[in-house]
Design a protein around this motif. Structure first.
Motif, PDB file in Angstrom:
ATOM      1  N   GLU A 155     -39.123 -24.710  30.455  1.00 22.84           N
ATOM      2  CA  GLU A 155     -39.621 -23.180  30.259  1.00 22.84           C
ATOM      3  C   GLU A 155     -40.120 -22.755  32.237  1.00 22.84           C
ATOM      4  OE1 GLU A 155     -42.280 -20.400  27.705  1.00 22.84           O
ATOM      5  OE2 GLU A 155     -42.011 -21.979  27.286  1.00 22.84           O
ATOM      6  N   ALA A 156     -40.769 -23.511  32.243  1.00 23.81           N
ATOM      7  CA  ALA A 156     -41.571 -23.204  33.401  1.00 23.81           C
ATOM      8  C   ALA A 156     -40.142 -23.601  35.063  1.00 23.81           C
ATOM      9  CB  ALA A 156     -42.170 -24.235  33.774  1.00 23.81           C
ATOM     10  N   ILE A 157     -39.162 -23.887  34.750  1.00 23.75           N
ATOM     11  CA  ILE A 157     -38.126 -24.343  36.095  1.00 23.75           C
ATOM     12  C   ILE A 157     -37.853 -22.497  35.354  1.00 23.75           C
ATOM     13  CG2 ILE A 157     -36.763 -25.305  36.040  1.00 23.75           C
ATOM     14  CD1 ILE A 157     -37.980 -28.112  35.517  1.00 23.75           C
ATOM     15  N   GLU A 158     -37.806 -23.037  34.515  1.00 25.57           N
ATOM     16  CA  GLU A 158     -36.480 -21.086  33.991  1.00 25.57           C
ATOM     17  C   GLU A 158     -36.941 -19.847  34.768  1.00 25.57           C
ATOM     18  OE1 GLU A 158     -33.501 -19.363  30.702  1.00 25.57           O
ATOM     19  OE2 GLU A 158     -35.227 -20.618  30.391  1.00 25.57           O
ATOM     20  N   LYS A 159     -38.203 -20.204  35.001  1.00 22.70           N
ATOM     21  CA  LYS A 159     -39.334 -18.610  35.319  1.00 22.70           C
ATOM     22  C   LYS A 159     -39.078 -19.183  36.662  1.00 22.70           C
ATOM     23  CE  LYS A 159     -41.857 -18.460  31.633  1.00 22.70           C
ATOM     24  NZ  LYS A 159     -43.457 -18.317  31.076  1.00 22.70           N
ATOM     25  N   ALA A 160     -39.056 -20.021  37.260  1.00 26.42           N
ATOM     26  CA  ALA A 160     -39.193 -20.485  38.848  1.00 26.42           C
ATOM     27  C   ALA A 160     -38.059 -20.183  40.158  1.00 26.42           C
ATOM     28  CB  ALA A 160     -39.727 -21.892  39.046  1.00 26.42           C
ATOM     29  N   VAL A 161     -37.159 -20.185  38.772  1.00 33.56           N
ATOM     30  CA  VAL A 161     -35.638 -19.980  39.869  1.00 33.56           C
ATOM     31  C   VAL A 161     -35.318 -18.713  39.008  1.00 33.56           C
ATOM     32  CG1 VAL A 161     -33.373 -20.471  39.334  1.00 33.56           C
ATOM     33  CG2 VAL A 161     -34.618 -22.472  38.692  1.00 33.56           C
ATOM     34  N   ASP A 162     -34.948 -18.086  40.938  1.00 34.40           N
ATOM     35  CA  ASP A 162     -34.470 -17.088  40.884  1.00 34.40           C
ATOM     36  C   ASP A 162     -33.948 -16.561  41.953  1.00 34.40           C
ATOM     37  OD1 ASP A 162     -36.341 -17.069  42.902  1.00 34.40           O
ATOM     38  OD2 ASP A 162     -38.352 -16.088  42.093  1.00 34.40           O
ATOM     39  N   GLU A 163     -34.183 -15.675  42.904  1.00 34.74           N
ATOM     40  CA  GLU A 163     -32.315 -15.406  43.443  1.00 34.74           C
ATOM     41  C   GLU A 163     -33.410 -15.979  45.022  1.00 34.74           C
ATOM     42  OE1 GLU A 163     -29.154 -13.755  43.226  1.00 34.74           O
ATOM     43  OE2 GLU A 163     -29.621 -14.584  41.320  1.00 34.74           O
ATOM     44  N   SER A 164     -34.438 -15.928  44.752  1.00 34.20           N
ATOM     45  CA  SER A 164     -34.963 -16.374  46.215  1.00 34.20           C
ATOM     46  C   SER A 164     -35.109 -18.850  46.599  1.00 34.20           C
ATOM     47  CB  SER A 164     -36.635 -16.254  46.443  1.00 34.20           C
ATOM     48  OG  SER A 164     -37.184 -17.151  45.295  1.00 34.20           O
ATOM     49  N   VAL A 165     -34.489 -18.493  45.798  1.00 32.40           N
ATOM     50  CA  VAL A 165     -34.319 -19.950  45.624  1.00 32.40           C
ATOM     51  C   VAL A 165     -33.459 -20.780  46.228  1.00 32.40           C
ATOM     52  CG1 VAL A 165     -34.927 -22.762  44.302  1.00 32.40           C
ATOM     53  CG2 VAL A 165     -36.083 -20.725  43.911  1.00 32.40           C
ATOM     54  N   THR A 166     -32.897 -21.071  47.095  1.00 28.85           N
ATOM     55  CA  THR A 166     -31.819 -21.743  48.146  1.00 28.85           C
ATOM     56  C   THR A 166     -31.546 -22.329  47.264  1.00 28.85           C
ATOM     57  OG1 THR A 166     -32.203 -20.749  50.193  1.00 28.85           O
ATOM     58  CG2 THR A 166     -30.720 -22.137  50.138  1.00 28.85           C
ATOM     59  N   MET A 167     -32.614 -23.372  47.303  1.00 26.52           N
ATOM     60  CA  MET A 167     -32.290 -25.379  46.489  1.00 26.52           C
ATOM     61  C   MET A 167     -33.100 -25.540  45.794  1.00 26.52           C
ATOM     62  SD  MET A 167     -32.210 -28.891  48.668  1.00 26.52           S
ATOM     63  CE  MET A 167     -31.724 -29.195  49.456  1.00 26.52           C
ATOM     64  N   VAL A 168     -32.832 -26.339  44.553  1.00 24.95           N
ATOM     65  CA  VAL A 168     -33.505 -26.950  43.105  1.00 24.95           C
ATOM     66  C   VAL A 168     -33.751 -28.178  43.712  1.00 24.95           C
ATOM     67  CG1 VAL A 168     -33.625 -27.060  40.435  1.00 24.95           C
ATOM     68  CG2 VAL A 168     -32.925 -25.479  41.793  1.00 24.95           C
ATOM     69  N   TYR A 169     -34.251 -28.895  43.485  1.00 26.83           N
ATOM     70  CA  TYR A 169     -34.642 -30.443  44.338  1.00 26.83           C
ATOM     71  C   TYR A 169     -35.461 -31.007  43.179  1.00 26.83           C
ATOM     72  CZ  TYR A 169     -36.046 -34.810  47.250  1.00 26.83           C
ATOM     73  OH  TYR A 169     -36.117 -36.017  47.444  1.00 26.83           O
ATOM     74  N   ILE A 170     -34.362 -32.569  42.948  1.00 24.17           N
ATOM     75  CA  ILE A 170     -34.559 -33.203  42.157  1.00 24.17           C
ATOM     76  C   ILE A 170     -35.638 -34.436  42.245  1.00 24.17           C
ATOM     77  CG2 ILE A 170     -33.946 -34.454  39.115  1.00 24.17           C
ATOM     78  CD1 ILE A 170     -32.567 -31.556  38.902  1.00 24.17           C
ATOM     79  N   GLN A 171     -35.850 -35.540  41.500  1.00 28.38           N
ATOM     80  CA  GLN A 171     -36.464 -36.634  41.983  1.00 28.38           C
ATOM     81  C   GLN A 171     -36.064 -37.459  41.015  1.00 28.38           C
ATOM     82  OE1 GLN A 171     -40.071 -37.881  44.626  1.00 28.38           O
ATOM     83  NE2 GLN A 171     -40.377 -39.201  42.723  1.00 28.38           N
ATOM     84  N   ARG A 172     -35.296 -38.429  40.869  1.00 25.49           N
ATOM     85  CA  ARG A 172     -35.312 -38.970  39.826  1.00 25.49           C
ATOM     86  C   ARG A 172     -35.938 -39.834  39.292  1.00 25.49           C
ATOM     87  NH1 ARG A 172     -29.213 -41.524  39.042  1.00 25.49           N
ATOM     88  NH2 ARG A 172     -29.091 -42.463  36.264  1.00 25.49           N
ATOM     89  N   SER A 173     -36.710 -40.354  40.248  1.00 25.81           N
ATOM     90  CA  SER A 173     -36.974 -41.703  39.746  1.00 25.81           C
ATOM     91  C   SER A 173     -38.762 -41.379  39.535  1.00 25.81           C
ATOM     92  CB  SER A 173     -37.190 -43.046  41.354  1.00 25.81           C
ATOM     93  OG  SER A 173     -37.751 -43.730  40.840  1.00 25.81           O
ATOM     94  N   ARG A 174     -39.440 -42.305  39.333  1.00 24.31           N
ATOM     95  CA  ARG A 174     -40.533 -41.916  39.177  1.00 24.31           C
ATOM     96  C   ARG A 174     -41.233 -41.882  40.701  1.00 24.31           C
ATOM     97  NH1 ARG A 174     -42.133 -45.663  35.111  1.00 24.31           N
ATOM     98  NH2 ARG A 174     -40.413 -44.743  34.174  1.00 24.31           N
ATOM     99  N   GLY A 175     -40.821 -42.936  41.320  1.00 21.08           N
ATOM    100  CA  GLY A 175     -42.006 -42.892  42.620  1.00 21.08           C
ATOM    101  C   GLY A 175     -43.386 -43.352  42.792  1.00 21.08           C
ATOM    102  N   TYR A 176     -44.879 -43.521  43.280  1.00 21.17           N
ATOM    103  CA  TYR A 176     -45.899 -43.864  42.675  1.00 21.17           C
ATOM    104  C   TYR A 176     -46.519 -42.991  41.621  1.00 21.17           C
ATOM    105  CZ  TYR A 176     -46.238 -47.053  46.018  1.00 21.17           C
ATOM    106  OH  TYR A 176     -45.414 -48.530  46.512  1.00 21.17           O
ATOM    107  N   GLU A 177     -45.675 -42.860  40.003  1.00 19.68           N
ATOM    108  CA  GLU A 177     -46.008 -41.931  39.457  1.00 19.68           C
ATOM    109  C   GLU A 177     -45.926 -43.014  38.022  1.00 19.68           C
ATOM    110  OE1 GLU A 177     -47.924 -39.486  39.425  1.00 19.68           O
ATOM    111  OE2 GLU A 177     -47.441 -38.730  41.557  1.00 19.68           O
TER     112      GLU A 177
END
Length: 421
Positions: A155-177
């Motif tokens: 839901e937050a992703i849908e709100k955040a993506v608009d015409e001002s966003v050039t790239m949506v970046y996804i980190q598949r792995s967890r990193g140190y999380e």
């Protein structure tokens, strides 16, 4: 009794129980491994690979058939229009940075939808560090969508993506999380949300640790770019260095211009004899990833049996090869890593200690007795020395060698009075 190594009988019994628990997951891993192996084999055959593709080039590297054909094979395997596979990508972070700088321009905006990215990419973006040479310094804006209960907040992703966003970046792995790594189905859902809100947005996936874990890759489900390291999954334990970028042809071309120079791009770059190992690495990768996944499942089953928190659980569906293990304090954490190191084929006699490592904000302890320095498709265990004292384990060129490493880690803890069996 296990030959060659001194293992307490109680740990051997615990290992037998863990193997029984893991048996169903092993069957699922074998099925995925076979599918991906056939996919890679088919791409090799479709592109007519021969000995001539392994010939070394020097200087400018013009007309390197091996380099050009490898890009085509990679694109086919990863469901992409084009690919850039090169030994002179120095690491995963360098590969990701090349992709980011290749496609983003001053005034653009990058939106990470998986919370704050992995530590080593912070300097690239300009989240931390000196900012020298970062995207921020070049005028690229950055924002992120926090995770919600360690999961994607659609839901937050849908709100955040608009015409001002050039790239949506996804980190598949967890990193140190401790959040779960992303399944390909979750990546597909993000792609659909992002493209619906902004059809021209570029969706890029940091695919490190995720290659060949499932039957599909990010570009198969609509991602515009994905990138990763060849000393992780995609190099199969054979490639000694390098990285790859795969995706839309126009975007890959921009990345190639960033790696070399505008106007030359993919047309230059001597392979210096690396072609053979890059081909072999890709060919071995599905099987090697299967061995690493079995190693992770076994470690989860073994140490959950000892009462430790493990994520993912041994019977969970996985989006990467990383296994997290909650060891509760620094003493157990370091003892575990010492045990892993003691069973490594290289540098088994060394004893890892916490130290300051470039790109990390905490001391790190790392067990990594690998044929290729820093390779994390070979069994390694590392952790920042900070609460909640989790170890992040990945890799295993062969399951049976990884299995004895895990048992030696338990033995090390047992001998120090840090394990209840």
């Amino acid at each position: 009794m296990i030959p060659f190594f001194k293992i307490d009988e109680k740990i051997e019994r615990a290992s037998d129980i863990a193997l029984k628990k893991a048996s169903e997951q092993f069957k699922k891993i074998d099925e995925i491994t076979e599918y991906n192996q056939l996919k890679v084999l088919s791409a090799f055959i479709n592109n007519g690979v021969s000995e001539s593709h392994f010939v070394s080039t020097t200087g400018y590297g013009y007309g390197d058939r091996g380099r050009e054909t490898l890009d085509k094979i990679w694109a086919e395997v990863f469901g992409a229009e084009d690919a850039l596979v090169r030994h002179n990508f120095t690491c995963g972070t360098h590969t990701l940075a090349t992709a980011l700088f290749g496609v983003l321009r001053p005034g653009d905006k990058m939106l990470s939808v998986t919370g704050t990215p992995y530590d080593t990419i912070h300097n690239v973006i300009g989240i931390s560090g000196s900012g020298m040479g970062s995207l921020k310094e070049f005028g690229v804006a950055y924002d992120e969508v926090p995770l919600k209960d360690d999961r994607l907040d659609y839901e937050a992703i849908e709100k955040a993506v608009d015409e001002s966003v050039t790239m949506v970046y996804i980190q598949r792995s967890r990193g140190y999380e401790l959040r779960p790594s992303l399944l390909i189905e979750e990546i597909e859902r993000v792609v659909k949300i992002a493209k619906k809100k902004n059809p021209s947005v570029i969706v890029m996936v940091d695919n490190c640790y995720g290659e060949f874990v499932q039957k599909k890759e990010p570009c198969d489900v609509g991602a515009d770019l994905c990138a990763g390291s060849l000393i992780k999954n995609a190099g199969g334990g054979i490639a000694s260095t390098g990285g790859y970028i795969a995706g839309r042809h126009d975007l890959v071309e921009k990345c190639a211009y960033r790696l070399t120079t505008p106007g030359l791009g993919k047309e230059v770059g001597a392979t210096l004899g690396h072609n053979r190992e890059l081909y072999m690495g890709l060919f071995y990768a599905p099987h090697t990833v299967g061995e690493a996944l079995k190693s992770a499942v076994y470690i989860s089953a073994l140490f959950s049996g000892f009462g430790f928190k493990t994520t993912p659980a041994y019977d969970a569906e996985r989006g990467d090869i990383v296994q997290s293990l909650g060891l509760e304090n620094e003493e157990r954490l370091v003892a575990f890593c010492k045990g892993i190191q003691s069973g490594s084929p290289i540098d088994s006699y060394l004893s890892p200690e916490p130290w300051d490592m470039p790109g990390y904000d905490s001391k790190v302890v790392m067990a990594a007795g690998a044929f290729t320095m820093g390779s994390s498709i070979e069994l390694s265990a590392d952790a920042p020395i900070r609460e909640p004292f989790y170890a992040w384990i990945q890799g295993g060129l062969t399951f049976h060698s990884a299995k004895i490493c895990a048992m030696l880690a338990a033995q090390q803890m047992l001998e120090r009075g840090l394990l209840d069996v």
